[in-house]
Scaffold this motif. Sequence first.
Motif, PDB file in Angstrom:
ATOM      1  N   ALA A 135     -14.370  -6.661 -21.865  1.00 32.18           N
ATOM      2  CA  ALA A 135     -13.225  -7.929 -21.816  1.00 32.18           C
ATOM      3  C   ALA A 135     -14.103  -9.172 -21.676  1.00 32.18           C
ATOM      4  CB  ALA A 135     -11.939  -7.711 -21.486  1.00 32.18           C
ATOM      5  N   ALA A 136     -14.626  -9.269 -20.262  1.00 33.09           N
ATOM      6  CA  ALA A 136     -15.257 -10.371 -19.866  1.00 33.09           C
ATOM      7  C   ALA A 136     -16.314 -10.869 -20.721  1.00 33.09           C
ATOM      8  CB  ALA A 136     -15.648 -10.004 -18.459  1.00 33.09           C
TER       9      ALA A 136
ATOM     10  N   PRO B  31     -15.960 -10.907  -8.916  1.00 38.69           N
ATOM     11  CA  PRO B  31     -15.994  -9.486  -9.050  1.00 38.69           C
ATOM     12  C   PRO B  31     -14.913  -9.038  -9.999  1.00 38.69           C
ATOM     13  CG  PRO B  31     -16.791  -9.817  -6.926  1.00 38.69           C
ATOM     14  CD  PRO B  31     -16.227 -11.338  -7.370  1.00 38.69           C
ATOM     15  N   ARG B  32     -13.574  -9.787  -9.839  1.00 41.54           N
ATOM     16  CA  ARG B  32     -12.521  -9.248 -10.638  1.00 41.54           C
ATOM     17  C   ARG B  32     -11.834 -10.585 -11.612  1.00 41.54           C
ATOM     18  NH1 ARG B  32     -11.071  -4.439  -8.654  1.00 41.54           N
ATOM     19  NH2 ARG B  32      -8.993  -4.165  -8.357  1.00 41.54           N
TER      20      ARG B  32
ATOM     21  N   ALA C 250      -8.027 -22.613 -21.257  1.00 37.46           N
ATOM     22  CA  ALA C 250      -8.985 -21.526 -20.322  1.00 37.46           C
ATOM     23  C   ALA C 250      -8.554 -20.110 -20.677  1.00 37.46           C
ATOM     24  CB  ALA C 250      -8.588 -21.811 -18.891  1.00 37.46           C
ATOM     25  N   PHE C 251      -9.732 -19.499 -20.675  1.00 39.19           N
ATOM     26  CA  PHE C 251      -9.537 -18.025 -20.966  1.00 39.19           C
ATOM     27  C   PHE C 251     -10.129 -17.269 -19.880  1.00 39.19           C
ATOM     28  CE2 PHE C 251     -10.360 -20.567 -24.664  1.00 39.19           C
ATOM     29  CZ  PHE C 251      -9.305 -20.187 -25.646  1.00 39.19           C
ATOM     30  N   VAL C 252      -9.264 -16.558 -19.068  1.00 35.31           N
ATOM     31  CA  VAL C 252      -9.578 -15.861 -17.995  1.00 35.31           C
ATOM     32  C   VAL C 252      -9.200 -14.580 -18.099  1.00 35.31           C
ATOM     33  CG1 VAL C 252      -9.243 -15.574 -15.439  1.00 35.31           C
ATOM     34  CG2 VAL C 252      -9.441 -17.897 -16.460  1.00 35.31           C
ATOM     35  N   VAL C 253     -10.170 -13.420 -17.785  1.00 35.11           N
ATOM     36  CA  VAL C 253      -9.987 -11.993 -17.649  1.00 35.11           C
ATOM     37  C   VAL C 253     -10.136 -11.721 -16.143  1.00 35.11           C
ATOM     38  CG1 VAL C 253     -11.035  -9.636 -18.360  1.00 35.11           C
ATOM     39  CG2 VAL C 253     -11.212 -11.689 -19.884  1.00 35.11           C
ATOM     40  N   ASP C 254      -8.934 -10.898 -15.689  1.00 33.61           N
ATOM     41  CA  ASP C 254      -8.806 -10.521 -14.724  1.00 33.61           C
ATOM     42  C   ASP C 254      -8.358  -8.912 -14.575  1.00 33.61           C
ATOM     43  OD1 ASP C 254      -5.826 -10.506 -12.936  1.00 33.61           O
ATOM     44  OD2 ASP C 254      -6.020 -11.796 -14.775  1.00 33.61           O
TER      45      ASP C 254
END
Length: 177
Positions: free
Chosen positions: A49-50, A100-101, A120-124
């Motif tokens: 995903a990232a 890392p996450r 913003a587009f953030v994968v966590d």
Amino acid sequence: MPHTDGPPPEGPFTYDAVGATRDGHCPPDFHPLHVRTRIGEGTDVFERAATAVLTWEMHRAMGVGIQTDATEAAPGVDVTVTLGGVIKAPCRVVWTLDEPRRKGWAYGTLPGHPECGEEAFVVDRTGDGTVWLTVTAFSRGAKWYARAGGAATRGLQHAYARRCGVVLRRLAGDPEE
């Protein structure tokens, strides 16, 4: 919140609060957007995903045109988003996040964009291993047709953010689900 950039890039942004999505701040007179979508589970899903978010793959898979010389998002990178070959929306990446996450980025609008603001587009990956995409933005119409669209324009923005999650789940999600 660690990120890979220093101060926001210089340039002719069409708004003053450059970098505000980093802290989830919505400036006065802008419309906020916050959409969070579950993508899947585990480290592999997080990494896929990232990568899809950072390399524009998610946007391209949505059928959005991305014009840039960069292979991935980085502060100061110029990107022109095209919709239907008709609407051209110039932007510049204002920050990136590489933890890392949590990984992601945001871009801000430049002159000629139909909207004014930042997205913003953030994968966590949470403590239980669940992977999420969060799309956060603030905007207001810059061109007459975006202003005239009012609530309909904002509805389209929410639909776009939800579609980001659907597409990213397909690209990176757990194949067992």
